[in-house]
Design a protein around this motif. Structure first.
Motif, PDB file in Angstrom:
ATOM      1  N   PHE A 107       0.837  -1.192   0.000  1.00 58.69           N
ATOM      2  CA  PHE A 107       0.000   0.000   0.000  1.00 58.69           C
ATOM      3  C   PHE A 107       0.874   1.244   0.000  1.00 58.69           C
ATOM      4  O   PHE A 107       2.047   1.204   0.375  1.00 58.69           O
ATOM      5  CB  PHE A 107      -0.906   0.044   1.237  1.00 58.69           C
ATOM      6  CG  PHE A 107      -1.989  -1.002   1.263  1.00 58.69           C
ATOM      7  CD1 PHE A 107      -3.264  -0.709   0.837  1.00 58.69           C
ATOM      8  CD2 PHE A 107      -1.714  -2.288   1.718  1.00 58.69           C
ATOM      9  CE1 PHE A 107      -4.254  -1.672   0.871  1.00 58.69           C
ATOM     10  CE2 PHE A 107      -2.703  -3.253   1.758  1.00 58.69           C
ATOM     11  CZ  PHE A 107      -3.980  -2.935   1.325  1.00 58.69           C
ATOM     12  N   THR A 108       0.272   2.340  -0.399  1.00 53.67           N
ATOM     13  CA  THR A 108       0.839   3.666  -0.191  1.00 53.67           C
ATOM     14  C   THR A 108      -0.008   4.366   0.861  1.00 53.67           C
ATOM     15  O   THR A 108      -1.224   4.483   0.705  1.00 53.67           O
ATOM     16  CB  THR A 108       0.851   4.489  -1.483  1.00 53.67           C
ATOM     17  OG1 THR A 108       1.764   3.900  -2.409  1.00 53.67           O
ATOM     18  CG2 THR A 108       1.286   5.925  -1.205  1.00 53.67           C
ATOM     19  N   ALA A 109       0.617   4.818   1.928  1.00 48.04           N
ATOM     20  CA  ALA A 109      -0.093   5.527   2.995  1.00 48.04           C
ATOM     21  C   ALA A 109       0.199   7.014   2.868  1.00 48.04           C
ATOM     22  O   ALA A 109       1.336   7.424   2.672  1.00 48.04           O
ATOM     23  CB  ALA A 109       0.350   5.011   4.369  1.00 48.04           C
ATOM     24  N   TYR A 134      -5.057   4.726   2.769  1.00 49.99           N
ATOM     25  CA  TYR A 134      -4.221   3.621   2.294  1.00 49.99           C
ATOM     26  C   TYR A 134      -4.661   3.255   0.882  1.00 49.99           C
ATOM     27  O   TYR A 134      -5.808   2.856   0.659  1.00 49.99           O
ATOM     28  CB  TYR A 134      -4.337   2.418   3.218  1.00 49.99           C
ATOM     29  CG  TYR A 134      -3.754   2.651   4.592  1.00 49.99           C
ATOM     30  CD1 TYR A 134      -2.392   2.474   4.831  1.00 49.99           C
ATOM     31  CD2 TYR A 134      -4.562   3.069   5.649  1.00 49.99           C
ATOM     32  CE1 TYR A 134      -1.858   2.700   6.088  1.00 49.99           C
ATOM     33  CE2 TYR A 134      -4.030   3.291   6.907  1.00 49.99           C
ATOM     34  CZ  TYR A 134      -2.679   3.104   7.119  1.00 49.99           C
ATOM     35  OH  TYR A 134      -2.138   3.330   8.357  1.00 49.99           O
TER      36      TYR A 134
END
Length: 505
Positions: A107-109, A134
């Motif tokens: 994921f990219t948070a 997220y």
């Protein structure tokens, strides 16, 4: 005779012998390990390890060749451009129905900044806390739908590039390819229609507002639909406006326009003092008719060509909002003796051309708002460019009564009806009873008698209600004093009491 217990150490465990120390122990262990090692097997193992990368490259190449061959002869696909509105609809459906059920481990948070996405409005007002968003990483997703095997592929590099844009909400933007096993594209078309229906169902309670960003239209915010009953102006004018837009959006009207060689466009001018609800009315109309709202800020447009490009990319069925049109070519506050200086890079001629020029798009509704209609050029507001003018003035006593009822009417989804203390005429007393509709109507009538006709704007009166949202009796008791203060020009800031170390009370 008992024998003492002794620990026996084999050669392979001499490292545990307390008499063995330092490098001597290590060299002894390595020597025994090498002595028992088969050099032939070691060479075979090294050869296999060396050949593994080549085998992996061969398998990948073979897979791509086979996959390309299968895709060419046994699969169909549809590609959706990155900045097309349909791209966002498909991505939303895939995220909700495919990706969220997968075991995504990457994921990219990031800090969520889109006000229209979060449900916690109070959290957006806090400087020390923001919601975390997220965003899942996926390159290709395979799934079954209605008995067909589909895949959706997006370039992950493009997704990572978009993440650098603070206005990107993580949905859509990168080119999508939808594929299906089979030689017909009909299953893909049905899937896209499903995504479209899903988007319409999700947006039926919201208005999507678009703004221009980096040469393309991007969703700016998502606002709950505002009821037209909350916009207070002349009822006859309101009904006439609704009837006009409803007739324009009727498919029969479009056919009549085309059959008579008339351009299928409609323009409106909302004018009146600041705070009378011109922008709010535009948003409410978009929600009423299920249309998206596109904001055009002409002072920020670089050239007439850019303005034309913006209008060309606007979808046919939407509302285009040009706010404060009087501030485009004249400075605010300028007098008749002052020369009106242009503060826009585009020209009046460029705006007139996109409104009803030869190449101007059709099917959209243009709404212009202004506080000073007398400043507008007559060519801008002539029939054909402005088909209906709507005056939104100060609030009447009738509208003030309606606003009171709306503010204090019981809302079954949020709070119980107001309670009244019979003995003291105050809310929240010891002997409470549910306020009846007749009592609320009487309070509304009393309240309206203290509001002078056509003096205050709806936003001013709404500011008063914000101080008494939980107490209609208190609102009636204080409205006369509030009106007197407003008419005398006393600022509400004078009522703020400073205590302690400078905090307001």
């Amino acid at each position: 005779m008992a024998r003492p217990f002794q620990l026996g150490l084999t050669a392979s465990h001499r490292l545990l012998d307390p008499s063995m120390h330092g490098l001597e122990a290590v060299s002894d262990i390595i020597g025994h390990w090498i002595a028992g090692l088969d050099i032939t097997r070691l060479g075979s193992l090294a050869a296999c390890i060396g050949a593994a990368p080549a085998v992996w490259r061969f398998l990948r190449t073979a897979w791509h060749e086979v996959y390309g061959w299968v895709r060419q002869f046994f699969m169909s696909s549809v590609t959706i451009p990155g900045h097309d509105l349909l791209n966002r609809h498909v991505t939303n459906w895939v995220m909700a129905n495919v990706v969220q059920y997968r075991n995504i481990r990457s994921f990219t948070a990031r800090t969520q900044t889109q006000a229209g996405v979060t449900a916690d409005r109070a959290a957006l007002l806090k400087k020390t806390r923001r919601d975390i968003q997220y965003l899942p990483h996926f390159d290709t997703a395979w799934f079954w739908h209605e008995g067909n095997l589909f895949f959706v592929r997006r370039p992950l590099d493009s997704f990572k590039t978009l993440m650098g844009n603070s206005g990107y909400d993580g949905v859509g933007g990168e080119e999508l390819t939808i594929g299906c096993l089979g030689r017909s594209t009909e299953p893909i078309k049905r899937l896209i229609q499903t995504c479209q229906d899903y988007a319409d169902n999700q947006a039926q309670y919201f208005v999507i507002i678009y703004s221009r960003f980096r040469m393309s239209w991007q969703p700016k915010s998502r606002k709950p639909i505002r009821r037209l009953e909350t916009i207070h102006f002349d009822d006859n004018t309101k009904q006439g406006l609704l009837a006009d837009i409803r007739k324009y959006l009727d498919p029969n009207t479009k056919r009549l326009y085309i059959s008579r060689n008339m351009p299928y466009r409609r323009g409106y001018l909302f004018y009146g003092p600041p705070g009378t609800g011109k922008s709010s009315l535009s948003t409410a109309l978009a929600g009423e008719f299920g249309l998206d709202l596109y904001e055009v800020k002409i002072p920020s447009v670089a050239t007439d060509q850019d303005l034309e490009q913006m209008f060309q990319e606007v979808p046919p069925k939407c509302i285009v909002l040009l706010e404060d049109i009087d501030a485009i070519w004249t400075k605010r506050g300028s007098t008749n003796n002052e020369q009106h200086e242009s503060i826009s890079n585009c020209t009046l001629s460029g705006l007139l051309n996109v409104l009803d020029g030869v190449g101007s798009p059709e099917g959209r509704i243009v709404i212009m708002t202004t506080n000073k209609p007398e400043r507008l050029d007559s060519a801008l507001v002539r029939p054909g460019r402005v088909d209906m003018k709507v005056m939104l003035g100060n609030i009447s006593q009738r509208s003030a009564r309606q606003m009171f009822l709306r503010m204090f009417a019981p809302d079954i989804t949020s709070s119980p009806p107001p309670t009244l203390d019979k003995g003291s005429n105050k809310l929240n007393g010891e002997s409470k009873h549910i306020m009846s509709d007749d009592e609320l109507q009487q309070l509304a009538s009393q309240f309206a008698t203290h509001v002078p006709e056509d003096i205050f704007t709806p936003s001013q009166l709404q500011g008063f209600f914000q101080l008494h949202l939980d107490n209609p009796v208190e609102a009636v008791s204080n409205i006369a004093a509030w009106v007197e203060r407003e008419l005398s020009g006393i600022s509400s800031d004078d009522e703020i009491e400073i205590i302690g170390n400078g905090h307001a009370r």
